[in-house]
Design a protein around this motif. Structure first.
Motif, mmCIF file in Angstrom:
data_model
loop_
_atom_site.group_PDB
_atom_site.id
_atom_site.type_symbol
_atom_site.label_atom_id
_atom_site.label_comp_id
_atom_site.label_asym_id
_atom_site.label_seq_id
_atom_site.Cartn_x
_atom_site.Cartn_y
_atom_site.Cartn_z
ATOM 1 N N PHE A 10 -2.131 -5.067 -0.154
ATOM 2 C CA PHE A 10 -2.946 -3.864 -0.024
ATOM 3 C C PHE A 10 -3.001 -3.417 1.444
ATOM 4 N N ASN A 11 -1.858 -3.583 2.125
ATOM 5 C CA ASN A 11 -1.643 -3.027 3.457
ATOM 6 C C ASN A 11 -0.187 -2.544 3.494
ATOM 7 N N PHE A 22 1.838 6.583 -7.115
ATOM 8 C CA PHE A 22 0.765 7.306 -7.805
ATOM 9 C C PHE A 22 0.411 8.633 -7.124
ATOM 10 N N GLY A 23 1.089 8.968 -6.019
ATOM 11 C CA GLY A 23 0.805 10.215 -5.325
ATOM 12 C C GLY A 23 -0.580 10.240 -4.717
ATOM 13 N N LYS A 24 -0.996 9.147 -4.117
ATOM 14 C CA LYS A 24 -2.339 9.007 -3.558
ATOM 15 C C LYS A 24 -2.285 8.740 -2.059
ATOM 16 N N THR A 25 -3.455 8.704 -1.454
ATOM 17 C CA THR A 25 -3.587 8.312 -0.044
ATOM 18 C C THR A 25 -4.681 7.256 0.071
ATOM 19 N N SER A 72 -8.998 -0.828 0.481
ATOM 20 C CA SER A 72 -10.052 -1.145 -0.489
ATOM 21 C C SER A 72 -9.966 -0.232 -1.716
ATOM 22 N N GLU A 73 -9.614 1.035 -1.490
ATOM 23 C CA GLU A 73 -9.473 1.959 -2.616
ATOM 24 C C GLU A 73 -8.293 1.563 -3.504
ATOM 25 N N ALA A 74 -7.202 1.154 -2.874
ATOM 26 C CA ALA A 74 -6.031 0.738 -3.643
ATOM 27 C C ALA A 74 -6.332 -0.512 -4.459
ATOM 28 N N ARG A 75 -7.032 -1.456 -3.871
ATOM 29 C CA ARG A 75 -7.387 -2.689 -4.579
ATOM 30 C C ARG A 75 -8.240 -2.371 -5.814
ATOM 31 N N LEU A 129 0.823 -1.209 0.000
ATOM 32 C CA LEU A 129 0.000 0.000 0.000
ATOM 33 C C LEU A 129 0.860 1.263 0.000
ATOM 34 N N HIS A 130 1.983 1.224 0.715
ATOM 35 C CA HIS A 130 2.865 2.386 0.714
ATOM 36 C C HIS A 130 3.466 2.608 -0.664
#
Length: 373
Positions: free
Chosen positions: A180-181, A109-112, A116-119, A102-103
């Motif tokens: 995804f963690n 991608f410059g996201k937070t 679930s959002e990453a998946r 997740l990190h």
């Protein structure tokens, strides 16, 4: 199998060490021929005289397994210290955490994103038209999409294998997780660690039995097989047959060693994903024994290339189009009487250390059962 046998072995790596000990404890005489001046094969470790660092001479080996019997076996001969492999990767001018987690995703991608959002985002990047990935590239495009594939895997793979990822099997990439963690432990196995005194001492202890004789700097030749009641061969499969069908392809590694003061790169393993960088990674060996303290450091730059006749074979090369040459050798091996082919080289399989030990245990037990029957 009550009658004592004289067993010959080619190689003193993990495979033959495990098999030798199992048979020696059952009263059989073992003679091992090892071409190198040391035991433990590519797992060989030695203490650097200048810095005191325990150096993994043929590249780093990190023990990890879910096989409790294998874990118990290695701990019988060596105290294993806790060790978590946390790999970093330099790509496109930044340093990321591996395996992709997740990190990594949020940083790249410059996201937070939440898990679930990453998946959901990665699924939107994936090529869902690929339903049955056959190649390394198809596997990557289907599960992580083109951007992550090209940043983290394509360049590294081209350097490691010198083969278009379209020709490599999907199984190579399936070994690498995507999380995804924020778990950056490279392995997911229950048991992970490093031998407190190095792998070579562990193997020496395995071979420390009155029924085992080890000849270093000595080669067991195929012509010598008749001198023994049985032979376990952990050398290259094609070499046993004098390369009669041709040479099986391998990759080998070159190491450019350098030293420094203090902490050179801040981690044990730094991958270099960009194809423009000629090496695949830099390893800093003091970090493989975090319970030790050393003022100086020993590092390796690692280069992969095609294995020549006089090089040490590391990785068997399997391609998506199959391998008739390997099949020809496997057919010959299946007809062999009095010889069991074991290990990475003898079976032409890439195996982690725990799988190598498991395969050795299975092989020696099958041999014992067959002799008993």
């Amino acid at each position: 199998m009550s009658e004592s046998m004289h067993i010959g072995m080619a190689g003193a790596g993990l495979s033959c060490a495990v098999i030798a000990r199992e048979l020696a404890e059952r009263g059989h005489r073992i003679t091992i021929h090892e071409t190198r001046p040391h035991v433990a094969g590519n797992c060989h470790t030695e203490r650097d005289a200048g810095s005191g660092v325990m150096v993994h001479v043929y590249g780093p080996h990190i023990f990890h397994t879910d096989d409790e019997e294998v874990w118990t076996l290695v701990n019988r001969y060596m105290d294993f210290k806790p060790y978590v492999n946390r790999v970093k990767a330099t790509a496109r001018g930044q340093v990321f955490s591996l395996p992709i987690n997740l990190h990594t995703i949020n940083q790249f991608f410059g996201k937070t994103f939440s898990p679930s959002e990453a998946r959901a985002f990665i699924e939107s990047q994936a090529d869902t038209t690929i339903t049955d990935p056959q190649s390394f590239e198809e596997q990557a495009l289907r599960f992580i999409g083109r951007e992550l594939y090209e940043a983290f895997f394509k360049g590294y793979t081209l350097k490691q294998w010198e083969v278009d990822p379209k020709r490599l099997p999907a199984s190579i990439l399936k070994r690498l997780p995507v999380r995804f963690n924020y778990n950056d432990n490279y392995f997911a196995h229950r048991f992970q660690g490093m031998p407190a005194e190095g792998y070579t001492v562990m193997v020496q202890r395995m071979l420390d039995h009155p029924n085992i004789i080890v000849h270093l700097g000595s080669a067991l030749r195929p012509a010598d097989v008749g001198q023994y009641d049985h032979v376990f061969w952990s050398g290259p499969l094609d070499a046993f047959y004098g390369h009669a069908e041709g040479r099986l392809p391998y990759r080998t590694l070159d190491f450019e060693r350098f030293e420094g003061e203090g902490d050179v790169q801040g981690c044990a393993v730094m991958n270099y994903n960009d194809v423009e960088v000629p090496y695949t990674r830099i390893t800093e060996h003091k970090h493989f024994a975090p319970w030790e303290e050393h003022a100086r450091s020993v590092c390796y730059r690692e280069f992969s290339r095609r294995c020549g006749e006089n090089d040490i074979p590391y990785y068997p090369v399997h391609l998506t189009e199959g391998d008739q040459l390997l099949q020809a050798y496997q057919a010959r091996a299946a007809r062999e009487q009095g010889v069991t082919f074991v290990g990475r080289l003898g079976t032409y399989r890439y195996m982690d250390m725990d799988v190598t030990i498991r395969a050795a245990l299975d092989a020696v037990r099958a041999f014992i059962n067959a002799r008993t029957a």
